[in-house]
Design a protein around this motif. Structure first.
Motif, PDB file in Angstrom:
ATOM      1  N   SER A  32     -19.524  41.526  21.796  1.00 32.44           N
ATOM      2  CA  SER A  32     -20.135  41.454  23.372  1.00 32.44           C
ATOM      3  C   SER A  32     -20.102  40.379  23.823  1.00 32.44           C
ATOM      4  O   SER A  32     -20.680  38.791  23.191  1.00 32.44           O
ATOM      5  N   LEU A  33     -20.017  39.347  24.718  1.00 34.52           N
ATOM      6  CA  LEU A  33     -19.311  38.345  25.043  1.00 34.52           C
ATOM      7  C   LEU A  33     -21.582  38.092  25.662  1.00 34.52           C
ATOM      8  O   LEU A  33     -22.117  39.615  26.304  1.00 34.52           O
ATOM      9  N   LYS A  34     -21.960  36.949  25.830  1.00 36.33           N
ATOM     10  CA  LYS A  34     -22.820  37.064  26.963  1.00 36.33           C
ATOM     11  C   LYS A  34     -22.694  37.571  27.936  1.00 36.33           C
ATOM     12  O   LYS A  34     -21.811  37.767  28.590  1.00 36.33           O
ATOM     13  N   THR A  35     -24.376  38.181  28.339  1.00 33.06           N
ATOM     14  CA  THR A  35     -23.925  38.941  29.533  1.00 33.06           C
ATOM     15  C   THR A  35     -23.787  38.266  30.817  1.00 33.06           C
ATOM     16  O   THR A  35     -23.884  37.547  31.198  1.00 33.06           O
ATOM     17  N   SER A  37     -20.003  37.026  31.547  1.00 32.60           N
ATOM     18  CA  SER A  37     -19.589  35.828  30.974  1.00 32.60           C
ATOM     19  C   SER A  37     -18.463  36.201  32.496  1.00 32.60           C
ATOM     20  O   SER A  37     -17.344  36.808  32.378  1.00 32.60           O
ATOM     21  N   ASP A  93     -16.643  30.742  32.939  1.00 28.26           N
ATOM     22  CA  ASP A  93     -17.523  30.445  31.373  1.00 28.26           C
ATOM     23  C   ASP A  93     -16.177  30.554  30.375  1.00 28.26           C
ATOM     24  O   ASP A  93     -15.932  29.944  29.023  1.00 28.26           O
ATOM     25  N   SER A 296     -15.571  31.514  21.863  1.00 27.41           N
ATOM     26  CA  SER A 296     -17.112  31.257  22.165  1.00 27.41           C
ATOM     27  C   SER A 296     -17.902  31.002  21.069  1.00 27.41           C
ATOM     28  O   SER A 296     -18.878  30.332  21.285  1.00 27.41           O
ATOM     29  N   GLU A 300     -19.644  27.636  21.070  1.00 27.76           N
ATOM     30  CA  GLU A 300     -21.613  28.452  20.700  1.00 27.76           C
ATOM     31  C   GLU A 300     -22.814  26.783  20.327  1.00 27.76           C
ATOM     32  O   GLU A 300     -22.452  25.923  19.862  1.00 27.76           O
TER      33      GLU A 300
END
Ligand code: CP
Ligand code: NVA
Length: 300
Positions: A32-35, A37, A93, A296, A300
């Motif tokens: 999962s990516l950052k919610t 994104s 993003d 991603s 970071e």
């Protein structure tokens, strides 16, 4: 980081992306990516697969996408790529852009505060080359055992990216096209630094021992005015049953799609048993997700 070119990725980066794709495929890890994104897709040219796979991909990673058709954006009234990119990167993003001029995506990347992914320019199609090499690797375990023959328009964007990705990963590649029709010399020379690459106009020689036969349209987006000339120029390099006889008996057939049956490939071949084109196309979703996760992680 940006992925504007295969030159932006080392061999280990590509292998890392393939490992991420394998974990997604095998459901090994929570992916999962950052919610929330957000991926902006800024496209000047049409797309069926790349657009859909990136849009579906980011949704499945719990993000969202916004598609911007350049023709209905202020680009159509002369807004610069630099200004567009500054704005998009302040809302989103990631940016995936499909543009005509490669210099324009470089301008976008230089003015973006978020990663920019090349979703095809006139010069490169790096995300496609990652899909292609991943798909090949699911059939042939060691890249050193791979010999690709790329037929037809050997100076097209897909050929440029594939020759870099293949040679960097240790695969061999032959470019098979009309006499005096040369590949892009910058890409060819770079690929030659990495490994085995040769140009042939004789299909029989070019296909000898090839276990992957790859083709792309004879008329790329933006070349419509030269369509008749190009169909005539490349016609002897159509991937058909007769030509397949020159390759390894088990050679597999690939095409980035969209296909033009009866031009660069026959229906018999693309819809036949040697074709892995649909698996290749399906892998675009897996690789879109792997690329977004990889990019991603690098940022970071
Ligand atoms: N292979 C590929 O890039 O397809 P689309 O043009 O449909 O995105
Ligand atoms: N060379 C083709 C690739 C399409 C995915 C084009 O640029 O139109």
């Amino acid at each position: 980081m940006n992925i504007l070119s295969i030159n932006d990725l080392s061999k280990d980066d590509m292998l890392n992306i393939f490992e991420i794709a394998d974990s997604i495929r095998d459901n090994k890890e929570q992916t999962s990516l950052k919610t929330n994104s957000i991926l902006a897709l800024f496209f000047e040219k049409p797309s069926t697969r790349t657009r859909t796979s990136f849009e579906a991909g980011i949704s499945q990673l719990n993000g969202k996408s916004i598609y911007i058709d350049a023709n209905t954006s202020q680009k159509s009234r002369g807004e610069s790529f630099a200004d567009i990119s500054k704005m998009l990167s302040s809302y989103c993003d990631f940016i995936a852009a499909r543009l005509y001029r490669h210099d324009d995506i470089i301008e976008m990347a230089e003015n973006s505060s978020v990663p920019v992914i090349n979703a095809l320019t006139d010069l490169e199609h790096p995300t496609q080359a990652l899909v292609d090499m991943y798909t090949i690797n699911s059939h042939i375990k060691n890249f050193k055992d791979v010999k690709i023959a790329f037929l037809g328009d050997i100076a097209t964007n897909t050929a440029n990216s594939l020759m870099l990705a293949a040679t960097k990963l240790g695969a061999k590649i032959s470019l098979v096209g009309p006499k005096d029709y040369m590949p892009n010399s910058t890409y060819f020379n770079k690929a030659r630094e990495h490994g085995f690459i040769y140009v042939y106009d004789d299909a029989k020689e070019g296909l000898a021992d090839a276990n992957i036969i790859y083709t792309d349209t004879f008329v790329s987006m933006g070349q419509e005015a030269e369509a008749d000339k190009r169909r005539e120029l490349f016609k002897d390099y159509q991937v058909n049953s007769k030509l397949l006889e020159y390759a390894s008996p088990n050679a597999l057939v690939m095409h980035c799609l969209p296909a033009h049956r009866g031009e660069e490939i026959t229906a018999e071949v693309i819809d036949g048993p040697r074709s892995i084109v649909w698996e290749q196309a399906k892998n675009k979703l897996l690789l879109a997700k792997a690329i977004l996760l990889f990019v991603s992680m690098q940022n970071e």
